[in-house]
Design a protein around this motif. Sequence first.
Motif, mmCIF file in Angstrom:
data_model
loop_
_atom_site.group_PDB
_atom_site.id
_atom_site.type_symbol
_atom_site.label_atom_id
_atom_site.label_comp_id
_atom_site.label_asym_id
_atom_site.label_seq_id
_atom_site.Cartn_x
_atom_site.Cartn_y
_atom_site.Cartn_z
ATOM 1 N N UNK A 50 0.862 -1.174 0.000
ATOM 2 C CA UNK A 50 0.000 0.000 0.000
ATOM 3 C C UNK A 50 0.905 1.233 0.000
ATOM 4 N N UNK A 51 0.964 1.917 -1.157
ATOM 5 C CA UNK A 51 1.961 2.976 -1.370
ATOM 6 C C UNK A 51 1.425 4.368 -1.026
ATOM 7 N N UNK A 52 0.935 4.525 0.182
ATOM 8 C CA UNK A 52 0.545 5.835 0.678
ATOM 9 C C UNK A 52 -0.909 6.194 0.454
ATOM 10 N N UNK A 53 -1.413 7.068 1.327
ATOM 11 C CA UNK A 53 -2.780 7.583 1.272
ATOM 12 C C UNK A 53 -3.836 6.480 1.284
ATOM 13 N N UNK A 54 -3.619 5.496 2.145
ATOM 14 C CA UNK A 54 -4.685 4.530 2.412
ATOM 15 C C UNK A 54 -5.877 5.269 2.998
ATOM 16 N N UNK A 55 -5.602 6.266 3.809
ATOM 17 C CA UNK A 55 -6.635 7.089 4.432
ATOM 18 C C UNK A 55 -6.691 8.457 3.749
ATOM 19 N N UNK A 56 -7.818 9.123 3.884
ATOM 20 C CA UNK A 56 -7.980 10.461 3.331
ATOM 21 C C UNK A 56 -7.475 11.530 4.294
ATOM 22 N N UNK A 57 -6.997 11.117 5.462
ATOM 23 C CA UNK A 57 -6.552 12.037 6.516
ATOM 24 C C UNK A 57 -5.504 11.326 7.351
ATOM 25 N N UNK A 58 -4.837 12.073 8.188
ATOM 26 C CA UNK A 58 -3.935 11.419 9.139
ATOM 27 C C UNK A 58 -4.774 10.523 10.041
ATOM 28 N N UNK A 59 -4.494 9.241 10.080
ATOM 29 C CA UNK A 59 -5.393 8.322 10.776
ATOM 30 C C UNK A 59 -5.299 8.417 12.295
ATOM 31 N N UNK A 60 -6.438 8.288 12.928
ATOM 32 C CA UNK A 60 -6.495 8.148 14.384
ATOM 33 C C UNK A 60 -6.250 6.682 14.728
ATOM 34 N N UNK A 61 -6.102 6.404 15.989
ATOM 35 C CA UNK A 61 -5.967 5.009 16.415
ATOM 36 C C UNK A 61 -7.215 4.220 16.020
#
Length: 354
Positions: A50-61
């Motif tokens: 997974x080469x980055x930006x799995x999430x649309x934001x900095x992920x929380x726990x």
Amino acid sequence: MKFIHIADVHLFATPDAEFEWGENRPKEIEETFEKVIDACNEKDIDLLLIAGNLFDRSPSVEDLIFVDEKLARLEKTRTVILSGSDDYIKPESESAAYKFRSRTVMLPADKTTNAYLRGINTCVTGYSYGKSEYREHILENIDPGREDAINILLGHGGDKNHMPFKKEKLASKGFDYVAMGYIRRPVHILKNRMAYAGSPEPLGPKETGRHGYVLGEINDSGTKITWCPIAQRNYVDISITMSPELTSEEITKNLEDKLLKLGNANIYRIILRGFSKDNMSFDLSRIKNRYNIYEILNMTISDDDEKMLRVENEKNMMGSFIREVNGSYTVDERIRSKALRYGMEALIMAGEER
């Protein structure tokens, strides 16, 4: 060793929020990610990259727990995640200390890290984002992490603000494969050696074309990759050529026929081109009720526009073209009129009228 390479999933993104179909898009992005997990199980994949930006934001726990539970469905596949420009994790944050229960490695931010996966003799090397931008040529200074192993570079970026690089320099490093993220369209940079996966599900109108993931295998013969479509929807541009000889009903029917072939799952921009009558009008309400249309772009030229263009461009390329066509006395008048209109349109679209 068989792998799947994805990037720019953007879980929790809300594209097209202003449209009726937009309320379904976050769920569809999640479902497409789950389809990638299913593909890993079905194809007996060893490694998910997974080469980055799995999430649309900095992920929380809580976000990481959400993904961890999904990745736990993988029966055999190991996962290596790189943080990107949108989902970067600051080194001192609570999320940076998260421990995955699934067989997942998230590369730590702000340093080059090697993740050696003993069972498949594969070393994945990368540099996760700890902030939104890096202007340094970081990727060009990363070397394969382990001799006598399969070496993969996991990267994210490519423009001047996000780890710029030259493909020739990365190719010279000797990695068996370079898995890139950041560009949301699939791009095969270097045959079987380096690629952008693109986003599995398109996220905006500019991301036309098909979307999916890279399927690859590395063995003694080298690396071989193929691209697999998986998106539930695609953004599609449809051009309709207008003509004074056609009625509004005929043009609408032409549009409906094209949409029927492409289906009602996609998201469309309709571009009206060519020449139209000054009094021509359209009722596209029934089409808008049946299909996802985010924009109708009218680029037609009316009769009055045509007359003005002839006057304004008398002394430039378009003017020369008009005089040349009008001087073709041996050509049928109807054919000459069409050639004149089509040629004027082509010059305008190409920006060559002047």
